[in-house]
Write a protein that holds these residues in place. Structure first.
Motif, PDB file in Angstrom:
ATOM      1  N   ALA A   4      33.969  41.003  40.515  1.00 46.13           N
ATOM      2  CA  ALA A   4      33.704  39.641  40.974  1.00 46.13           C
ATOM      3  C   ALA A   4      32.988  38.867  39.872  1.00 46.13           C
ATOM      4  O   ALA A   4      31.999  39.334  39.315  1.00 46.13           O
ATOM      5  N   LEU A   6      31.066  35.358  39.218  1.00 40.94           N
ATOM      6  CA  LEU A   6      30.422  34.218  39.876  1.00 40.94           C
ATOM      7  C   LEU A   6      30.885  32.925  39.211  1.00 40.94           C
ATOM      8  O   LEU A   6      30.681  32.721  38.014  1.00 40.94           O
ATOM      9  N   SER A  68      32.948  33.149  44.097  1.00 43.36           N
ATOM     10  CA  SER A  68      33.302  34.129  43.078  1.00 43.36           C
ATOM     11  C   SER A  68      34.805  34.229  42.951  1.00 43.36           C
ATOM     12  O   SER A  68      35.543  33.996  43.907  1.00 43.36           O
TER      13      SER A  68
END
Length: 73
Positions: A4, A6, A68
């Protein structure tokens, strides 16, 4: 394994602006974009406190919304 990344952070302040005829709270929100991704909860709370001091409305809720992007490796 997925990862992931951000992408962004927003700060949402929810204010109680009054009461309806049944005694339920009337809420109004304001969202601030382009919040620093590195901002801590304390820093966001301080910012919300400063913003709230500029209004006559009572702060009901404070939310941090992170988005994300999910990447496959």
């Amino acid at each position: 394994m997925a990862q992931a990344l951000l992408k962004g952070t927003k700060l949402r302040l929810v204010f109680q602006v009054g009461m309806d005829d049944e005694g339920n709270a009337i809420l109004k929100s304001k969202t601030f974009s382009n919040v620093r991704k590195e901002a801590t909860a304390d820093q966001l709370f301080q910012a919300a406190t400063a913003i709230t001091s500029l209004t006559d409305d009572m702060l009901n809720n404070l939310e941090r919304n992170d988005s994300s992007e999910i990447l496959a490796e």
